[in-house]
Design a protein around this motif. Sequence first.
Motif, short mmCIF file in Angstrom:
data_model
loop_
_atom_site.label_atom_id
_atom_site.label_comp_id
_atom_site.label_asym_id
_atom_site.label_seq_id
_atom_site.Cartn_x
_atom_site.Cartn_y
_atom_site.Cartn_z
N ILE A 1 0.77 -1.24 -0.15
CA ILE A 1 -0.03 0.06 0.09
C ILE A 1 0.90 1.25 -0.07
CG2 ILE A 1 -1.80 1.29 1.18
CD1 ILE A 1 -2.56 -1.40 2.44
N VAL A 2 0.64 1.94 -1.02
CA VAL A 2 1.28 3.20 -1.12
C VAL A 2 0.31 4.28 -0.81
CG1 VAL A 2 2.86 5.03 -2.67
CG2 VAL A 2 3.02 2.59 -2.66
N SER A 3 0.09 4.61 0.43
CA SER A 3 -1.23 5.41 0.86
C SER A 3 -1.19 6.80 0.16
CB SER A 3 -1.06 5.57 2.08
OG SER A 3 -0.04 6.38 3.03
N LEU A 4 -0.20 7.56 -0.28
CA LEU A 4 -0.41 8.94 -0.79
C LEU A 4 -0.52 8.58 -2.31
CD1 LEU A 4 0.51 11.74 -0.76
CD2 LEU A 4 2.54 11.18 -1.38
N LEU A 5 -0.52 7.48 -2.85
CA LEU A 5 -0.88 7.44 -4.20
C LEU A 5 -1.90 6.39 -4.62
CD1 LEU A 5 2.57 7.13 -5.71
CD2 LEU A 5 1.38 9.20 -5.52
N CYS A 6 -2.41 5.63 -3.40
CA CYS A 6 -3.41 4.48 -3.73
C CYS A 6 -4.88 5.01 -3.97
CB CYS A 6 -3.44 3.48 -2.66
SG CYS A 6 -4.20 3.95 -1.10
N ASP A 7 -5.52 4.17 -4.82
CA ASP A 7 -7.02 4.46 -5.19
C ASP A 7 -7.14 5.58 -6.01
OD1 ASP A 7 -7.67 2.22 -3.88
OD2 ASP A 7 -8.12 3.14 -1.95
N MET A 8 -6.22 6.21 -6.73
CA MET A 8 -6.24 7.41 -7.70
C MET A 8 -5.67 6.88 -8.94
SD MET A 8 -5.80 10.78 -5.78
CE MET A 8 -4.02 10.34 -5.51
N LEU A 9 -6.24 6.87 -10.10
CA LEU A 9 -5.62 6.35 -11.42
C LEU A 9 -5.46 7.81 -12.21
CD1 LEU A 9 -4.07 4.19 -12.70
CD2 LEU A 9 -6.39 3.53 -13.61
N TYR A 10 -6.66 7.96 -12.84
CA TYR A 10 -6.84 9.23 -13.86
C TYR A 10 -6.96 10.44 -13.01
CZ TYR A 10 -8.22 5.19 -16.93
OH TYR A 10 -7.98 4.23 -17.74
N GLU A 11 -7.40 10.53 -11.93
CA GLU A 11 -7.42 11.73 -11.11
C GLU A 11 -5.97 11.99 -10.35
OE1 GLU A 11 -8.95 8.43 -8.61
OE2 GLU A 11 -9.32 9.01 -10.72
N SER A 12 -5.14 11.05 -10.43
CA SER A 12 -3.83 11.20 -9.80
C SER A 12 -3.05 12.59 -10.42
CB SER A 12 -3.11 10.07 -10.02
OG SER A 12 -1.68 10.01 -9.26
N GLU A 13 -2.16 12.97 -9.80
CA GLU A 13 -1.35 14.24 -10.09
C GLU A 13 -0.08 13.42 -11.16
OE1 GLU A 13 0.27 17.55 -11.18
OE2 GLU A 13 -1.28 17.51 -10.11
N PHE A 14 -0.06 12.05 -11.08
CA PHE A 14 1.14 11.64 -11.39
C PHE A 14 0.77 10.64 -12.55
CE2 PHE A 14 2.67 12.65 -7.17
CZ PHE A 14 3.77 13.08 -7.38
N GLU A 15 1.69 10.41 -13.44
CA GLU A 15 1.10 10.00 -14.74
C GLU A 15 1.01 8.37 -14.66
OE1 GLU A 15 3.67 8.89 -19.02
OE2 GLU A 15 4.02 10.70 -18.15
N SER A 16 1.87 7.81 -13.90
CA SER A 16 1.53 6.25 -13.67
C SER A 16 2.41 5.95 -12.50
CB SER A 16 2.25 5.55 -14.87
OG SER A 16 3.71 5.58 -14.90
N GLN A 17 2.01 4.72 -12.05
CA GLN A 17 2.84 4.22 -10.67
C GLN A 17 2.36 2.68 -10.93
OE1 GLN A 17 0.39 4.73 -7.02
NE2 GLN A 17 -0.84 6.08 -8.36
N MET A 18 3.53 2.12 -10.49
CA MET A 18 3.64 0.41 -10.57
C MET A 18 4.61 -0.17 -9.57
SD MET A 18 4.43 -2.01 -13.77
CE MET A 18 6.06 -1.55 -13.97
N TRP A 19 4.38 -1.03 -8.65
CA TRP A 19 5.14 -1.62 -7.85
C TRP A 19 5.53 -3.24 -8.06
CZ3 TRP A 19 3.18 -5.89 -6.09
CH2 TRP A 19 1.75 -5.93 -5.68
N MET A 20 6.75 -3.47 -8.24
CA MET A 20 7.10 -5.03 -8.28
C MET A 20 7.96 -5.49 -6.92
SD MET A 20 8.74 -3.90 -11.96
CE MET A 20 8.99 -2.14 -11.23
N ILE A 21 7.56 -6.72 -6.83
CA ILE A 21 8.20 -7.42 -5.79
C ILE A 21 9.23 -8.62 -6.34
CG2 ILE A 21 7.89 -8.91 -3.57
CD1 ILE A 21 5.34 -7.39 -3.01
N TYR A 22 10.38 -8.54 -5.72
CA TYR A 22 11.29 -9.71 -6.35
C TYR A 22 11.75 -10.08 -4.99
CZ TYR A 22 11.76 -6.86 -10.34
OH TYR A 22 11.33 -6.01 -11.38
N ASN A 23 12.28 -11.84 -5.22
CA ASN A 23 12.55 -12.37 -4.17
C ASN A 23 14.20 -12.22 -4.13
OD1 ASN A 23 13.56 -14.07 -6.11
ND2 ASN A 23 12.27 -15.91 -5.64
N SER A 24 15.03 -12.89 -3.33
CA SER A 24 16.41 -12.97 -3.10
C SER A 24 17.11 -13.44 -4.44
CB SER A 24 16.81 -13.34 -1.96
OG SER A 24 16.56 -14.92 -1.87
N CYS A 25 16.42 -14.26 -5.12
CA CYS A 25 17.04 -14.59 -6.26
C CYS A 25 16.63 -13.85 -7.57
CB CYS A 25 16.54 -16.08 -6.66
SG CYS A 25 17.15 -17.10 -5.38
#
Length: 162
Positions: free
Chosen positions: A45-69
């Motif tokens: 959860i990125v609370s400052l940016l969550c639940d906003m897509l088209y109404e967001s000030e920012f063009e896009s956002q995406m998160w990715m999770i990687y394991n230790s490998c």
Amino acid sequence: MVDRPSEAKITPLTSRDVLPPNRQIYQLVNTYNFHIAKATEVSPIVSLLCDMLYESEFESQMWMIYNSCKQLMAVGDAYPAKYSVKLEKGEYVLRLNVRHESRSLLEKLLELPVLLQQKLPVPLLLDVYGDHHQALIGGKKLTATTVLSDAPVPVYFAGLAA
């Protein structure tokens, strides 16, 4: 669970990402390291940016999770309720990518915190007390009370065992 990024970097994107008339798009990549002590399901959860897509000030956002490998485990965006991933015990890295044409706006997100919501394997049971003294000594628990309209009723919870 995860707090501030361990690394943050703002870079201009390629010539493909220049909007007319000559407006450069930048990307912020924040890197967060975290440890999972026991297999669980998590939702970033990125609370400052969550639940906003088209109404967001920012063009896009995406998160990715990687394991230790460095294996990609999950990808998500602005809607944390849509994304969860089961992770085993171990070390992980979450990379958050945010794009905008204003570098100065992205600089305000260099210390952006991320929260990892975890599902509990079993419900937590808390003891509830009607007064502070009883909560401190583990005395008489509150089982029922009458609540009048517009009258606050303080309740006290005992601490959780480790």
